[in-house]
Design a protein around this motif. Structure first.
Motif, PDB file in Angstrom:
ATOM      1  N   GLU A  65       0.841  -1.212   0.000  1.00  0.00           N
ATOM      2  CA  GLU A  65       0.000   0.000   0.000  1.00  0.00           C
ATOM      3  C   GLU A  65       0.875   1.260   0.000  1.00  0.00           C
ATOM      4  OE1 GLU A  65      -3.280   1.024  -0.074  1.00  0.00           O
ATOM      5  OE2 GLU A  65      -3.637  -0.994  -0.820  1.00  0.00           O
ATOM      6  N   LEU A  66       1.969   1.213   0.769  1.00  0.00           N
ATOM      7  CA  LEU A  66       2.901   2.348   0.793  1.00  0.00           C
ATOM      8  C   LEU A  66       3.515   2.562  -0.590  1.00  0.00           C
ATOM      9  CD1 LEU A  66       4.674   1.733   4.214  1.00  0.00           C
ATOM     10  CD2 LEU A  66       3.540   3.852   3.563  1.00  0.00           C
ATOM     11  N   ARG A  67       3.824   1.459  -1.258  1.00  0.00           N
ATOM     12  CA  ARG A  67       4.401   1.561  -2.607  1.00  0.00           C
ATOM     13  C   ARG A  67       3.404   2.210  -3.579  1.00  0.00           C
ATOM     14  NH1 ARG A  67       6.809  -3.582  -5.946  1.00  0.00           N
ATOM     15  NH2 ARG A  67       7.537  -2.455  -7.770  1.00  0.00           N
ATOM     16  N   SER A  68       2.138   1.740  -3.536  1.00  0.00           N
ATOM     17  CA  SER A  68       1.128   2.309  -4.439  1.00  0.00           C
ATOM     18  C   SER A  68       0.816   3.762  -4.073  1.00  0.00           C
ATOM     19  CB  SER A  68      -0.146   1.460  -4.425  1.00  0.00           C
ATOM     20  OG  SER A  68      -0.685   1.420  -3.119  1.00  0.00           O
ATOM     21  N   LEU A  69       0.916   4.100  -2.780  1.00  0.00           N
ATOM     22  CA  LEU A  69       0.700   5.487  -2.337  1.00  0.00           C
ATOM     23  C   LEU A  69       1.721   6.414  -2.996  1.00  0.00           C
ATOM     24  CD1 LEU A  69      -0.567   7.650  -0.436  1.00  0.00           C
ATOM     25  CD2 LEU A  69       1.073   6.924   1.306  1.00  0.00           C
ATOM     26  N   LEU A  70       2.968   5.956  -3.035  1.00  0.00           N
ATOM     27  CA  LEU A  70       4.037   6.766  -3.636  1.00  0.00           C
ATOM     28  C   LEU A  70       3.761   7.019  -5.122  1.00  0.00           C
ATOM     29  CD1 LEU A  70       6.531   8.067  -2.501  1.00  0.00           C
ATOM     30  CD2 LEU A  70       7.838   6.031  -3.000  1.00  0.00           C
ATOM     31  N   THR A  71       3.189   6.026  -5.800  1.00  0.00           N
ATOM     32  CA  THR A  71       2.844   6.188  -7.227  1.00  0.00           C
ATOM     33  C   THR A  71       1.659   7.142  -7.383  1.00  0.00           C
ATOM     34  OG1 THR A  71       3.555   3.898  -7.545  1.00  0.00           O
ATOM     35  CG2 THR A  71       2.326   4.916  -9.343  1.00  0.00           C
ATOM     36  N   GLN A  72       0.657   6.998  -6.497  1.00  0.00           N
ATOM     37  CA  GLN A  72      -0.533   7.851  -6.576  1.00  0.00           C
ATOM     38  C   GLN A  72      -0.228   9.322  -6.307  1.00  0.00           C
ATOM     39  OE1 GLN A  72      -3.624   6.253  -3.966  1.00  0.00           O
ATOM     40  NE2 GLN A  72      -3.097   4.180  -4.625  1.00  0.00           N
ATOM     41  N   LEU A  73       0.821   9.574  -5.528  1.00  0.00           N
ATOM     42  CA  LEU A  73       1.122  10.956  -5.122  1.00  0.00           C
ATOM     43  C   LEU A  73       1.903  11.746  -6.179  1.00  0.00           C
ATOM     44  CD1 LEU A  73       2.134  10.433  -1.374  1.00  0.00           C
ATOM     45  CD2 LEU A  73       0.068  11.539  -2.229  1.00  0.00           C
ATOM     46  N   ARG A  74       2.273  11.118  -7.275  1.00  0.00           N
ATOM     47  CA  ARG A  74       3.107  11.815  -8.266  1.00  0.00           C
ATOM     48  C   ARG A  74       2.472  13.096  -8.805  1.00  0.00           C
ATOM     49  NH1 ARG A  74       5.908   6.685 -11.503  1.00  0.00           N
ATOM     50  NH2 ARG A  74       7.072   5.918  -9.688  1.00  0.00           N
ATOM     51  N   PRO A  75       1.163  13.113  -9.129  1.00  0.00           N
ATOM     52  CA  PRO A  75       0.557  14.392  -9.558  1.00  0.00           C
ATOM     53  C   PRO A  75       0.626  15.450  -8.445  1.00  0.00           C
ATOM     54  CG  PRO A  75      -0.889  12.545 -10.093  1.00  0.00           C
ATOM     55  CD  PRO A  75       0.189  12.014  -9.216  1.00  0.00           C
ATOM     56  N   PHE A  76       0.493  15.026  -7.193  1.00  0.00           N
ATOM     57  CA  PHE A  76       0.542  15.955  -6.052  1.00  0.00           C
ATOM     58  C   PHE A  76       1.934  16.578  -5.920  1.00  0.00           C
ATOM     59  CE2 PHE A  76       1.501  16.465  -1.458  1.00  0.00           C
ATOM     60  CZ  PHE A  76       0.605  17.487  -1.169  1.00  0.00           C
ATOM     61  N   PHE A  77       2.978  15.794  -6.234  1.00  0.00           N
ATOM     62  CA  PHE A  77       4.358  16.294  -6.114  1.00  0.00           C
ATOM     63  C   PHE A  77       4.621  17.472  -7.050  1.00  0.00           C
ATOM     64  CE2 PHE A  77       5.751  11.780  -4.736  1.00  0.00           C
ATOM     65  CZ  PHE A  77       5.471  12.083  -3.413  1.00  0.00           C
ATOM     66  N   ALA A  78       3.866  17.546  -8.153  1.00  0.00           N
ATOM     67  CA  ALA A  78       4.041  18.657  -9.101  1.00  0.00           C
ATOM     68  C   ALA A  78       3.557  19.981  -8.502  1.00  0.00           C
ATOM     69  CB  ALA A  78       3.291  18.363 -10.388  1.00  0.00           C
ATOM     70  N   LEU A  79       2.722  19.908  -7.448  1.00  0.00           N
ATOM     71  CA  LEU A  79       2.117  21.120  -6.854  1.00  0.00           C
ATOM     72  C   LEU A  79       2.926  21.670  -5.679  1.00  0.00           C
ATOM     73  CD1 LEU A  79      -1.584  19.832  -6.730  1.00  0.00           C
ATOM     74  CD2 LEU A  79      -0.547  21.247  -8.512  1.00  0.00           C
ATOM     75  N   ILE A  80       3.854  20.871  -5.141  1.00  0.00           N
ATOM     76  CA  ILE A  80       4.591  21.311  -3.942  1.00  0.00           C
ATOM     77  C   ILE A  80       6.076  21.485  -4.272  1.00  0.00           C
ATOM     78  CG2 ILE A  80       2.962  20.255  -2.327  1.00  0.00           C
ATOM     79  CD1 ILE A  80       4.928  17.907  -2.015  1.00  0.00           C
ATOM     80  N   PRO A  81       6.809  22.246  -3.443  1.00  0.00           N
ATOM     81  CA  PRO A  81       8.244  22.454  -3.703  1.00  0.00           C
ATOM     82  C   PRO A  81       9.017  21.135  -3.740  1.00  0.00           C
ATOM     83  CG  PRO A  81       7.474  23.955  -2.003  1.00  0.00           C
ATOM     84  CD  PRO A  81       6.358  22.998  -2.258  1.00  0.00           C
ATOM     85  N   LYS A  82      10.146  21.131  -4.463  1.00  0.00           N
ATOM     86  CA  LYS A  82      10.954  19.915  -4.623  1.00  0.00           C
ATOM     87  C   LYS A  82      11.510  19.414  -3.295  1.00  0.00           C
ATOM     88  CE  LYS A  82      12.345  20.477  -9.445  1.00  0.00           C
ATOM     89  NZ  LYS A  82      13.464  20.605 -10.393  1.00  0.00           N
ATOM     90  N   ALA A  83      11.847  20.348  -2.388  1.00  0.00           N
ATOM     91  CA  ALA A  83      12.395  19.952  -1.084  1.00  0.00           C
ATOM     92  C   ALA A  83      11.361  19.152  -0.288  1.00  0.00           C
ATOM     93  CB  ALA A  83      12.839  21.173  -0.302  1.00  0.00           C
ATOM     94  N   LYS A  84      10.081  19.607  -0.358  1.00  0.00           N
ATOM     95  CA  LYS A  84       9.015  18.897   0.365  1.00  0.00           C
ATOM     96  C   LYS A  84       8.749  17.531  -0.278  1.00  0.00           C
ATOM     97  CE  LYS A  84       6.562  22.676   2.611  1.00  0.00           C
ATOM     98  NZ  LYS A  84       5.285  23.399   2.747  1.00  0.00           N
ATOM     99  N   THR A  85       8.847  17.482  -1.606  1.00  0.00           N
ATOM    100  CA  THR A  85       8.683  16.207  -2.312  1.00  0.00           C
ATOM    101  C   THR A  85       9.738  15.210  -1.841  1.00  0.00           C
ATOM    102  OG1 THR A  85       7.815  17.319  -4.268  1.00  0.00           O
ATOM    103  CG2 THR A  85       8.684  15.107  -4.586  1.00  0.00           C
ATOM    104  N   ALA A  86      10.993  15.691  -1.775  1.00  0.00           N
ATOM    105  CA  ALA A  86      12.103  14.828  -1.341  1.00  0.00           C
ATOM    106  C   ALA A  86      11.858  14.309   0.074  1.00  0.00           C
ATOM    107  CB  ALA A  86      13.421  15.596  -1.394  1.00  0.00           C
ATOM    108  N   LYS A  87      11.368  15.183   0.938  1.00  0.00           N
ATOM    109  CA  LYS A  87      11.106  14.794   2.337  1.00  0.00           C
ATOM    110  C   LYS A  87      10.030  13.699   2.400  1.00  0.00           C
ATOM    111  CE  LYS A  87       9.698  16.669   6.817  1.00  0.00           C
ATOM    112  NZ  LYS A  87       9.151  17.830   7.538  1.00  0.00           N
ATOM    113  N   ILE A  88       8.949  13.881   1.623  1.00  0.00           N
ATOM    114  CA  ILE A  88       7.843  12.911   1.638  1.00  0.00           C
ATOM    115  C   ILE A  88       8.309  11.564   1.068  1.00  0.00           C
ATOM    116  CG2 ILE A  88       5.592  12.364   0.616  1.00  0.00           C
ATOM    117  CD1 ILE A  88       4.963  15.400   0.796  1.00  0.00           C
ATOM    118  N   VAL A  89       9.015  11.608  -0.082  1.00  0.00           N
ATOM    119  CA  VAL A  89       9.473  10.367  -0.725  1.00  0.00           C
ATOM    120  C   VAL A  89      10.390   9.592   0.208  1.00  0.00           C
ATOM    121  CG1 VAL A  89      10.896   9.442  -2.603  1.00  0.00           C
ATOM    122  CG2 VAL A  89       9.194  11.197  -3.086  1.00  0.00           C
ATOM    123  N   ARG A  90      11.363  10.291   0.798  1.00  0.00           N
ATOM    124  CA  ARG A  90      12.294   9.609   1.704  1.00  0.00           C
ATOM    125  C   ARG A  90      11.578   9.091   2.940  1.00  0.00           C
ATOM    126  NH1 ARG A  90      16.941  14.007   2.120  1.00  0.00           N
ATOM    127  NH2 ARG A  90      17.981  12.492   3.470  1.00  0.00           N
TER     128      ARG A  90
END
Length: 422
Positions: A65-90
């Motif tokens: 589920e965590l793996r699929s969550l990371l895939t589902q969040l890709r459109p959301f990552f386009a809306l937030i700063p890259k630093a926050k994206t990196a924090k969420i992904v890690r």
């Protein structure tokens, strides 16, 4: 997962926190994330929902589920700063790592994220995910793939001069070369990590990791006193942070004490204020080895290895050093036992040393080949025949010296005659 989304507000987060079951909370968080709003407040609430959801999925051991969550969040990552994206992904990758038995899933997840970050040109995040992937490959014993990945990554990071990441990568390279038994390269990588670390502020946990690796490399070179001081530094750093690695640093400190014939100090270190916090199987194992070493008892040594197999034999660093210690103890005991005899049954020696006959016979033959003593094995009679140490006759050495001197005289006469003839 419901198709109707919830408003991205603190009330929705509170509703998820108050849910009666984890599955209900998970459903509410997913509905919050489906909200199409992209206002700053909505994005902030969604970030909080992602953090809470990943924690909840980790607690429920839902790695897929965590793996699929990371895939589902890709459109959301386009809306937030890259630093926050990196924090969420890690953060999500870390959450998957905390679920036991997911090493293969972590590797495939990291590979997916590397491809995505390449496509999105997110270099900062890609480098960190690649470093994580290399560490996972090393743990999985896929050394060649990890080394290929690191070699390209090191050049790239050095060009960008990202010192903090460079320390991580150099340390990882040092561990990788150590696993491959390439000590010169392991030391060179560790020196590079120290050089990079001296130029920046390094977090205490990272400094402790550097000290721990330094201790391991010094111990491998049989410099146990220096290794002990490094392990002590690492232990202090991890102990202050209450990290689980503190107990391993303490374990290696005790190993160094045993290896320099200071086994009596082990009990004192364990009973110290710092040592008492970590009393458990790891320290009990080292105490058992120290007792066996102090009593020079191979039987107690083998009992310790059997009773604490997970702590001693399955730890590659401890196992390597204890193997050499066991061999040394065995040789010393055998030499002491066979000293009074000129001919003795192997079975009698095996009884005295309390070890299997075939094990003793194999070791004796090895010692004869290594010229630890002069003798031969009569396997037909099951006996060991010990010869007196052959005394070297001084006349042979004197004859060699005389011949050498005559050779020098002849050479000198030849040079002189050549000059006269010229």
């Amino acid at each position: 997962m419901s198709t109707s989304y919830l408003p991205a507000t603190t009330d929705s987060i509170a509703q998820a926190l108050e849910a009666k079951t984890p599955s209900e909370s998970i459903s509410i968080y997913y509905r919050i994330l489906e909200n199409p709003s992209s206002s700053p407040d909505s994005l902030r609430i969604k970030e909080q929902a992602i953090t809470n959801l990943s924690d909840l999925l980790r607690q429920e051991n839902q790695a897929e589920e965590l793996r699929s969550l990371l895939t589902q969040l890709r459109p959301f990552f386009a809306l937030i700063p890259k630093a926050k994206t990196a924090k969420i992904v890690r953060g999500i990758i870390d959450a998957v790592a905390k679920i036991p038995g997911t090493s293969d899933l972590q590797i495939s997840l990291c590979k997916e994220m590397v491809q995505w970050t390449r496509a999105e040109k997110r270099t900062f995040l890609r480098q960190r995910v690649e470093a994580r992937l290399a560490a996972l490959l090393m743990e999985n014993k896929e050394y060649s793939e990890a080394l290929n990945l690191l070699s390209g990554l090191i050049k790239e990071v050095r060009r960008l001069d990202d010192k903090l990441l460079l320390v991580d990568i150099d340390l990882l390279e040092s561990k990788l070369h150590f696993s491959l038994r390439n000590l010169p390269k392991a030391k060179a990588a560790l020196t590079a990590a120290r050089t990079a670390a001296n130029a920046i502020y390094v977090p205490p946990a990272q400094q402790g990791t550097i000290d721990l690796q330094s201790g391991i490399l010094h111990a491998e070179e049989k410099d146990y006193k220096t290794a002990y001081s490094y392990f002590f530094e690492a232990f202090e750093a991890f102990n202050a942070l209450e990290e689980p690695r503190a107990v391993f640093s303490l374990k290696y400190m005790l190993l160094c004490k045993i290896m320099v014939n200071q086994a009596d100090d082990v009990a004192g270190v364990i009973s110290s204020k710092a040592g008492l916090q970590y009393v458990g199987p790891e320290l009990d194992a080292m105490k058992a080895v120290a007792d066996a070493h102090a009593k020079r008892s191979l039987k107690l040594f083998e009992i310790a290895l059997r009773d604490f197999k997970a702590q001693l034999e399955e730890d590659p660093i401890v196992h390597r050093h204890l193997s050499s210690l066991y061999d040394t103890l065995l040789e010393q005991n055998l030499c002491r036992l066979i000293e009074p005899f000129s001919r003795v049954e192997i079975a009698h020696i095996a009884d005295l040393i309390e070890l299997p006959i075939d094990h003793v016979e194999k070791k004796l033959s090895q010692m004869i080949l290594d010229k630890k003593f002069a003798g031969t094995l009569d396997q037909g009679a099951g006996c060991l025949i010990i010869f007196d140490d052959p005394k070297t006759d001084a006349i042979y050495q004197a004859s060699l010296e005389t011949i050498s001197n005559i050779g020098k005289v002849v050479d000198s006469l030849y040079v002189r005659s050549a000059k006269i003839m010229a």
